[in-house]
Each structure stands twice: as C-alpha cells, then as structure tokens.
Design an enzyme around this catalytic site. Structure first.
Site, PDB file in Angstrom:
ATOM      1  CG  HIS A  37      -4.807   0.832 -27.350  1.00  0.00           C
ATOM      2  ND1 HIS A  37      -3.929   0.905 -26.330  1.00  0.00           N
ATOM      3  CD2 HIS A  37      -5.830   0.200 -26.745  1.00  0.00           C
ATOM      4  CE1 HIS A  37      -4.470   0.030 -25.217  1.00  0.00           C
ATOM      5  NE2 HIS A  37      -5.597  -0.379 -25.491  1.00  0.00           N
ATOM      6  N   GLY A 149      -9.146  -5.788 -30.355  1.00  0.00           N
ATOM      7  CA  GLY A 149      -7.974  -6.457 -30.697  1.00  0.00           C
ATOM      8  C   GLY A 149      -7.996  -8.025 -30.500  1.00  0.00           C
ATOM      9  CE  LYS A 151      -2.474  -9.134 -24.059  1.00  0.00           C
ATOM     10  NZ  LYS A 151      -3.598  -8.936 -23.099  1.00  0.00           N
ATOM     11  CD  GLN A 155     -12.786  -6.994 -24.910  1.00  0.00           C
ATOM     12  OE1 GLN A 155     -12.897  -6.895 -23.660  1.00  0.00           O
ATOM     13  NE2 GLN A 155     -12.143  -6.259 -25.668  1.00  0.00           N
ATOM     14  CG  MET A 186       2.639  -4.199 -27.436  1.00  0.00           C
ATOM     15  SD  MET A 186       2.559  -2.697 -28.663  1.00  0.00           S
ATOM     16  CE  MET A 186       4.263  -2.956 -29.341  1.00  0.00           C
ATOM     17  CB  SER A 187      -1.155  -5.822 -21.963  1.00  0.00           C
ATOM     18  OG  SER A 187      -2.092  -5.556 -20.879  1.00  0.00           O
TER      19      SER A 187
HETATM   20  O1  PAF Z   1     -10.624  -4.258 -24.396  1.00  0.00           O
HETATM   21  C1  PAF Z   1     -10.802  -3.440 -23.826  1.00  0.00           C
HETATM   22  O2  PAF Z   1     -10.108  -2.322 -23.545  1.00  0.00           O
HETATM   23  C2  PAF Z   1     -12.273  -3.159 -23.021  1.00  0.00           C
HETATM   24  O3  PAF Z   1     -12.562  -4.574 -22.455  1.00  0.00           O
HETATM   25  C3  PAF Z   1     -13.305  -2.687 -23.807  1.00  0.00           C
HETATM   26  C4  PAF Z   1     -13.649  -3.391 -24.970  1.00  0.00           C
HETATM   27  C5  PAF Z   1     -12.831  -1.171 -24.208  1.00  0.00           C
HETATM   28  C6  PAF Z   1     -14.610  -2.272 -22.937  1.00  0.00           C
HETATM   29  O4  PAF Z   1     -14.307  -1.717 -21.729  1.00  0.00           O
END
Ligand code: PAF
Length: 281
Positions: A37, A149, A151, A155, A186-187
């Site tokens: 992040h 990201g 990863k 999305q 990383m997660s």
């Molecule tokens: O990737 C994430 O952490 C979530 O899917 C996001 C984009 C913040 C939406 O809740």
C-alpha cells in the site's frame, strides 16, 4: 496528516486545494496497510500535489461466509504509516456515509463481461461491490488520479473499464505487486496463514514463474494451465483457477496468441484464499 470521517469536511478541504491550483491523488484501501500500500501512496505522491488514502472495509464486496468480520482492522497503525508515507488526509468513513440507505439497498454498479470470469465466477457479486464503492469514493474524494495495485489484476481492469464507460474524470494508475523476499505477494490476508502454510505459500509465485518460463519456451497455454494447477495441488493447495488470459480484457487467448498475456491464480491454502498473477511480457 488529518483523519477525516465526514464527507462534507473532506470536500471542503479538497475544494481549498483545488482553488489553490493543486491536484489530488487517491489511494483507496481496506486498511491493515503494508509496504505494498505504501508503494501505491508513493506513486500518488510523485504524481499529485495532495494525496488522500481511504480506509474502509467495504461490506458489499464480501460474499456470505467470507472474511468480512475477521478482516484485520488496524486504524491506529494505518494512521501512523500513512503519516510517515506523506499522506495528507486519511479518509475513514462510516458505513452510513458510503451507504446512506444501507448496504443492501445501495445503487449497484455492474461492469459486465470482465466480471463474469475468474474472481467474478468464484466470488459472485464481489466486483459489483468493488465497482460501487470505488465509484462512491471517487464521487466523495473527487481525485484527479487514483492508484490501484496490480496484485488485484482483475479488479484493476474492472475499475479501468468502469472509469472509461462512465467517463469519470479520474486517471487510473497502477503499482507493481510487492513481494516478500521469498516471492509471496504482500497481502493483508497473509496473516491468516499458519507458520506451515506460510512456508508453503511462495509456491504460488514459483508456479507462476515456471509457467511464464515454459510459455516462453513455446508450450501451449492450455497445457500450462493444467500443469500449474497440478503442481499447486501436489503442494497442498486447492486451486480455484489457474488461467492464462489476455491482459487487456481477460479473454482466453487464441491458439497462436503469444503476446500481451498474463497468468492469474487463486488457490486456497487451508482456510486462506490467496490470489496472484504474473504478466508474461
Ligand atoms: O483493493 C482493495 O483494497 C479494495 O478492493 C478497494 C479497491 C479499496 C475497494 O474496497
């Protein structure tokens, strides 16, 4: 760094920045922030005068029986990390700010096609929740650019498509996946792994690397999907999918298509579901 929960206060600050000619970068998150992040924040910081990060564990993107309740919530720790990373505002809204009529009665955004496959097929409704909350966050924050990201590859594609289709005035940028030294992406969910599972987890990345290497040697993508799945099963994973797709639209490649592909994987290890991907180019 200011922490803001109120939408009107957020808007007033952003308006002030804009009036002063400053542009705004945005990093939406669900909190429990790690170096991955922070690298997205750094990217936003390099491209924007002001940076906002949000922390919101979005209920509408979790399915029944998923980890919404136990998802790690570590706001104090996140605040400290964001302040250090040069974030100007941490936006941490209440559920009622994003879902004034309740999550179940919310307007919902469905991005067709892209969401019917891979994660979308295994987590029905997940991407509707993601697209909806990201659109709502964009509407509240009104950023010039937003960073996601790689990863969460699918999305990223879904958000890019939504932004284009709705003509939202936000530039979508992406940051590379950050990995631990042994290759595990990383997660926040990695902390669910037991010590034994954590030791085995990097085999996801080594399987992706091997798949890419064999593809470059000329093997067919169909055979490689099967081989990668079998390799993960032998290592004790329960794969939901291993798929080689066109990076652009996640469609299956044609028989002779060798450019612009990505391999994506989702697999369970004990009670933890891990996802990862590796572009071939
Ligand atoms: O990737 C994430 O952490 C979530 O899917 C996001 C984009 C913040 C939406 O809740």
């Amino acid at each position: 760094m200011q922490t803001v929960t109120d939408a009107a206060a957020l808007r007033a600050t952003v308006r002030g920045w804009r009036n002063a000619g400053q542009n705004v970068g945005f990093v939406p998150t669900m909190g429990n922030l790690h170096a991955g992040h922070h690298s997205l924040l750094k990217l936003a910081r390099a491209r924007a005068d002001r940076v906002i990060a949000s922390v919101f564990v979005n209920p509408t993107q979790f399915g029944p029986g998923e980890d919404f309740e136990r998802y790690p919530r570590t706001l104090a720790q996140d605040q400290a990390g964001l302040a250090e990373a040069g974030c100007d505002i941490l936006f941490a809204p209440e559920v009622s700010t994003l879902y004034p009529f309740g999550a179940a009665s919310s307007v919902s955004i469905h991005v067709p096609d892209l969401t019917e496959t891979l994660e979308g097929a295994h987590r029905p409704g997940h991407f509707d929740g993601v697209a909806t909350v990201v659109a709502k966050l964009f509407s509240l924050v009104q950023p010039d650019l937003a960073v996601f990201g790689q990863k969460d590859f699918q999305q990223l594609k879904v958000i890019e498509r939504m932004v284009r289709d709705l003509s939202l005035p936000v530039k979508v940028m992406s940051g590379a996946t950050l990995r631990d030294e042994d290759g595990l992406a990383m997660s926040s969910r990695n902390q669910y792994l037991t010590a034994q599972e954590r030791a085995r987890a990097p085999q996801i990345y080594s399987t992706l690397q091997q798949t890419r290497e064999l593809f470059r040697q000329g093997h067919s993508w169909q055979a490689l999907e099967q081989a990668a799945k079998a390799r993960l099963e032998r290592a004790g994973f329960v794969p939901d999918y291993v798929a080689i797709r066109r990076a652009e639209d996640l469609a299956e490649p044609g028989p002779d298509e060798r450019e612009g592909l990505v391999v994506l994987v989702a697999a369970r290890l004990g009670a933890t579901r891990l996802i990862d991907n590796l572009p071939f180019d």
